[in-house]
Design a protein around this motif. Structure first.
Motif, PDB file in Angstrom:
ATOM      1  N   LEU A  71       0.824  -1.209   0.000  1.00  0.00           N
ATOM      2  CA  LEU A  71       0.000   0.000   0.000  1.00  0.00           C
ATOM      3  C   LEU A  71       0.857   1.259   0.000  1.00  0.00           C
ATOM      4  O   LEU A  71       0.570   2.225  -0.704  1.00  0.00           O
ATOM      5  CB  LEU A  71      -0.931   0.011   1.214  1.00  0.00           C
ATOM      6  N   MET A  72       1.923   1.246   0.774  1.00  0.00           N
ATOM      7  CA  MET A  72       2.789   2.424   0.846  1.00  0.00           C
ATOM      8  C   MET A  72       3.491   2.678  -0.480  1.00  0.00           C
ATOM      9  O   MET A  72       3.725   3.832  -0.858  1.00  0.00           O
ATOM     10  CB  MET A  72       3.826   2.255   1.969  1.00  0.00           C
ATOM     11  N   ALA A  73       3.807   1.604  -1.198  1.00  0.00           N
ATOM     12  CA  ALA A  73       4.475   1.764  -2.490  1.00  0.00           C
ATOM     13  C   ALA A  73       3.562   2.425  -3.512  1.00  0.00           C
ATOM     14  O   ALA A  73       4.034   3.056  -4.473  1.00  0.00           O
ATOM     15  CB  ALA A  73       4.948   0.402  -3.002  1.00  0.00           C
ATOM     16  N   GLU A  74       2.228   2.304  -3.316  1.00  0.00           N
ATOM     17  CA  GLU A  74       1.291   2.872  -4.259  1.00  0.00           C
ATOM     18  C   GLU A  74       0.849   4.285  -3.867  1.00  0.00           C
ATOM     19  O   GLU A  74       0.061   4.910  -4.579  1.00  0.00           O
ATOM     20  CB  GLU A  74       0.052   1.959  -4.368  1.00  0.00           C
ATOM     21  N   MET A  75       1.331   4.775  -2.734  1.00  0.00           N
ATOM     22  CA  MET A  75       0.906   6.103  -2.265  1.00  0.00           C
ATOM     23  C   MET A  75       1.590   7.217  -3.033  1.00  0.00           C
ATOM     24  O   MET A  75       2.728   7.077  -3.491  1.00  0.00           O
ATOM     25  CB  MET A  75       1.217   6.265  -0.769  1.00  0.00           C
TER      26      MET A  75
END
Length: 646
Positions: A352-356
């Motif tokens: 999820l953090m990589a897609e932020m």
């Protein structure tokens, strides 16, 4: 003719000339500014205002020589010249007290002060450019008999004098004047006529009260006063020049120090004994306790251990409740809080953090930082509250050391009276004072403050950073009587020659270390020692060869109090500064008390105990060959204390 300073002439029994005018005879500092001269016609009065205009016509600028400036200097010039006429009637014969001399004096003062920047002592003090503690000569110009010290609480508090015993006087340096509060003893001197108007005083170590910032002596409030103490105020020669003194003044004889007479600017002492470093802790209940360096070290260790335990407990509680505390609500960080909740429930938060977006990551990082800061702040508050609840708040501990001194007595003026002894407490002593002050050395000491006195001893205080100890050279010390008796090791066989309540040092082997016990007011421990100096031929001598030493602590709640560890039994120890007490006749025991100033050493090489080294070697040698005797002594001790267990 320029008369450069106020003069007070020596006392004289000569009758004043009857030709002196009544006006000159009545001139005082309090009314001198109102005096007026007569012009040549005898019809016009010439006073301060006329002299103001005359000075202006000769080039004096009103910007610097205002009417107030002229009135002030006119006052001191008139008083001075009138004093010339009164005390030297035959020589003066009206030649000093003239209008022309007054004008010339005003012009001289204008030249000195305005054109050359000269400032008198009082002017420099009031303008904040000189310390009132510097040595100076001032003259008593008036006694403020109508001053109200009952309302002048600052002056009274700083002098330490009672309202009814303190007096205010006016002092002048010949150029300006200011009030001064006399302490109780100086006030008595004034009442007895030993201080009087016109007398010069050499003042050293004065204080200043009511002063809040630089102020002109012409505008100073009457609430601003010098604080004079008898220990720093001396009558001086009538011809001494007014103002600040050059060089260092003569020291005050130690025997002349008054216990309530304020700070001592300088005195000469010989050091007889230097006692070990101690630590005074102020307790939360308002009381205090004094500990030795060894006991303070134990206290610090125990204190740090307890605080660490408390901190660990608080940190654990915060870590266990970390998830519950993630409820930070801030409008600027709403998105960050939402992201945190999503990440906490996500199976793969890294994905999820990589897609932020960068904005989302920034918002999340900002929220995390604020959340961490809040947690840290809450944890610190909780730790502080826990410290206070368990009595582990910040400790107020002040190190100090005591020095026993004696006043130096000149061989030429040596009288029948024994020299005065003193006990100086040095608060927060510097490293230099701790390591360089030496027994048997004479010093000039500046900055001592006496606090009490009895028939034999004067008690004084010093501050490590402000009190200066200057060793005297051997050439100077030769002029004084011998004051020092070097330390020596006392044998038990010679303990009878030591007077009761006197200090002594001894090297002995520890026979038995008693348990710590509490009595109604203190915790106590007995230690029994011997040195093998008494013969074993008779049974009673076996007991006479024991010395019982009492160690005490006033901290009844200090369960850690154990000045002597039980594992010291059998060791040879050097004890310094023990106090001899009455002998236990029933058990044939010598008795001594270990006070705050007492200390013991296992290593006898350092300076404080090196005089015990030879005696310790002999005692140690005797102990190795006398194991049976030591066993008997131990049995005797156990019998005395009622513990018959082996």
């Amino acid at each position: 003719m320029y008369v450069k300073e106020f003069i007070k002439v020596p006392p004289s029994n000569q009758n004043m000339s009857e030709v002196l005018s009544d006006q000159i005879r009545c001139i005082k500092s309090t009314n001198a500014e109102k005096y007026t001269f007569r012009d040549e016609t005898g019809l016009n009065c010439i006073g301060p205002e006329a002299f103001f205009h005359m000075l202006a016509r000769t080039g004096g600028l009103e910007q610097y020589a205002s009417k107030e400036w002229v009135i002030n200097h006119y006052k001191w010039i008139v008083w001075k010249l009138a004093c010339y006429e009164r005390y030297y009637p035959s020589k003066a014969a009206g030649k000093f007290f003239t209008m022309s001399n007054v004008l010339e004096e005003l012009k001289y003062r204008y030249e000195r002060e305005v054109n050359h920047g000269h400032r008198s002592a009082i002017k420099r003090i009031l303008e904040g450019d000189a310390s009132p503690s510097l040595m100076m000569v001032l003259c008593i110009s008036a006694v403020c008999s109508n001053c109200d010290l009952k309302n002048d609480t600052s002056s009274v508090a700083e002098t330490g004098a009672q309202n009814s015993n303190a007096t205010k006087v006016e002092l002048t340096d010949g150029w300006y004047a200011m009030d001064a509060v006399l302490d109780a003893q100086l006030s008595k001197q004034l009442a007895a006529g030993k201080l009087f108007v016109g007398q010069k005083l050499r003042i050293w170590g004065a204080g200043l009260c009511g002063w809040v910032g630089p102020v002109s002596p012409l505008e100073v409030s009457r609430t601003v006063s010098l604080l004079l103490h008898i220990n720093g105020t001396y009558r001086t020669h009538w011809a001494d020049r007014l103002g600040f003194c050059k060089g260092v003044g003569a020291p005050l004889a130690f025997r002349c120090i008054k216990s309530n007479g304020g700070p001592v600017p300088l005195t000469l002492v010989g050091v007889r004994r230097i006692y070990p470093l101690l630590y005074k802790e102020r307790l939360s209940n308002g009381g205090s306790i004094v500990r030795s360096e060894r006991m303070e070290s134990k206290m610090v260790q125990l204190y740090n251990q307890r605080r660490s335990t408390v901190v660990e407990g608080i940190v654990s509680e915060f870590q266990r409740g970390a998830k519950d505390s993630n409820n930070y609500n801030d409008t600027d960080s709403e998105e960050g809080a939402k992201i945190l909740r999503i990440l906490e429930t996500a199976a793969e938060p890294e994905v999820l953090m990589a897609e932020m977006s960068p904005e989302q990551l920034t918002s999340f990082a900002t929220y995390q930082a604020k959340l961490e800061a809040t947690k840290q702040s809450d944890m610190e508050k909780a730790i502080k509250k826990a410290f206070e609840g368990t009595g582990l708040g910040e400790r107020e501990v002040t190190p100090f050391m005591r020095v026993r001194v004696v006043g130096l007595t000149n061989k030429i003026y040596h009288g029948k009276d024994s020299p005065k002894e003193g006990l100086i407490t040095i608060w927060n002593p510097t490293d230099k004072q701790q390591h360089e002050l030496a027994e048997g050395q004479a010093y000039s000491v500046a900055g001592l403050v006496p606090i009490n006195s009895d028939a034999n001893t004067l008690y004084l205080q010093a501050r490590g950073s402000t009190t200066k100890w200057q060793p005297l050279s051997s050439q100077v010390t030769e002029h004084f009587m011998r004051f020092h008796s070097p330390r020596k090791s006392v044998l038990l066989s010679g303990l009878g020659e030591v007077p009761l309540s006197s200090e002594f040092d001894i090297a002995a082997v520890v026979v038995y270390v008693g348990e710590v016990f509490a009595d109604p007011h203190q915790r106590k421990q007995w230690v029994f020692v011997t040195d093998g100096s008494i013969s074993e031929s008779r049974s009673e001598e076996l007991s006479n060869s024991l010395l019982a030493i009492s160690f005490c602590s006033s901290d009844i709640d200090d369960s850690s109090f154990a000045p002597v560890n039980s594992n010291l039994a059998g060791s040879t120890v050097g004890f310094c500064n023990l106090i001899k007490r009455a002998k236990d006749q029933m058990n044939h025991l010598w008795v001594a008390e270990a006070t705050e100033n007492s200390i013991y050493f296992l290593n006898l090489d350092p300076r404080p105990c090196s005089h015990l080294k030879n005696a310790a070697s002999l005692t140690q040698k005797w102990a190795r060959m006398s194991s049976l005797t030591l066993d008997k002594l131990r049995e005797k001790v156990l019998f005395i204390i009622g513990d018959c267990k082996g």
